[in-house]
Design an enzyme around this catalytic site. Sequence first.
Site, PDB file in Angstrom:
ATOM      1  CB  SER A 164      -0.863   0.000   1.257  1.00 53.05           C
ATOM      2  OG  SER A 164      -1.440   1.256   1.477  1.00 53.05           O
ATOM      3  CE1 TYR A 176      -4.379  -1.994   5.006  1.00 49.69           C
ATOM      4  CE2 TYR A 176      -3.308   0.114   4.679  1.00 49.69           C
ATOM      5  CZ  TYR A 176      -3.870  -1.038   4.163  1.00 49.69           C
ATOM      6  OH  TYR A 176      -3.912  -1.221   2.801  1.00 49.69           O
TER       7      TYR A 176
END
Lengths: 253, 253
Positions: A164, A176
């Site tokens: 990401s 995350y």
Amino acid sequence: MWLYLAALLGLYFLHRWYQERQMVGNLTEKYVFITGCSSGFGNHLARHLDARGLWVLATCTTQKGAEQLDKVTSERLKTTVLDVTSKESVAAVTEWVKEQVGKKGLWGLVNNAGIGVPSGPNEWLTKDDFAKVINVNLLGLIDVTLHMLPLVRRARGRVVNVCSVNGCLACFGGGYCPSKFGVEAFSDTLRRELHPFGIKVSIVEPGSFRTPIQSKSAESYEPLWSRLPSDLKECYGQKYFEQCDKTLVFINF
Amino acid sequence: MWLYLAALLGLYFLHRWYQERQMVGNLTEKYVFITGCSSGFGNHLARHLDARGLWVLATCTTQKGAEQLDKVTSERLKTTVLDVTSKESVAAVTEWVKEQVGKKGLWGLVNNAGIGVPSGPNEWLTKDDFAKVINVNLLGLIDVTLHMLPLVRRARGRVVNVCSVNGCLACFGGGYCPSKFGVEAFSDTLRRELHPFGIKVSIVEPGSFRTPIQSKSAESYEPLWSRLPSDLKECYGQKYFEQCDKTLVFINF
């Protein structure tokens, strides 16, 4: 004049020839294993590669997801259920992949499975909230990779880790961003280690895409806010919470 | 001529005044909590801050480590045993810190505890090897931070996370680099979140220092090598193993 035109034409064909050399050939003989195919990037990739004629081995977190993918793809695409956080599940699926690919090995391993929640201001979360995301996005990815490597080596294949933009830039609290930062580190070392074996390791760093991981990510911080002790609520204030929630709506379009 | 000299002297004193303003005052009224004080950076920092007159609350992984630190420091320095991977241990130590600091709060939290092993070529390791390091260096650090934040807020203090150059650059396989990358991400978001409260969050990124974490890190890859299945041993070859081991000796001076 004609000479120049002929030279330009020659250059054009040379360029096309070079471009075509970059294309992977014999797609119909290659096996690709993709995790997290119920929705989002994984689902899209599985359907796309199936349409291109590859042998796709797709895993979903639920039987329902697997059945839905089966319905819209060819018979060449096979599905199974995988929980990347379960060592038993990863071991069982590895055996399944071994049977499928046989001597050909695995030309592609795409570690796409991931979750986004719980996320929010760090202080509103617990260790378990962080561990939950890290277990899937980082430790799960590592476990699947370690299990599949012998099959990838057999095909001198490639590993693609779906990371990401948050693997480079930590924008919000929770597990995350740390998990995606970790994927960057793991992929970097793995890339160097596997280079002598002819195995490529790549990462993909998507920015803000409207996939289910995002809409599921955090529709509201209400559950986190409501469980906070009152003194911490007072520290942050109702306005902070409301602004956080507004930002979420913005992030989720 | 005299005017120039007076101006220079004035500038010199202005510079000194500015430098002194950067120094933290009232050291003898401040509490600092440091994890991982049995040896290395943590031990050194605990002794240094004790000598400077701060109230140091130092944790060690073993009772023996705590006793040894007690012996060489003043009575102001207090020690206790902490296992950062145990939620119960972190909760108990938080209560102990609360009692110690009272209304003053915690002026400094130094997350220094960390481990380096198991590390080695990724494919020689298991998920558990990765999890072990990540549990201490990343999840342990997060848990301690989340528990201590209310006390740090009380003193408008600071959090210092001892990261590593390997938090930016992944040089070797195993959980160490991913865990330190994760600490960077966690610290980045925490820094922005706590800025409005007047709490500073810093990281330290040491390079190659001869602390016990390094000498303990991996004296030899022999244990990892010997447990490898024979086909994987054949892939890497005896020479690869020997060269890895040689590099280790070099890293460890």
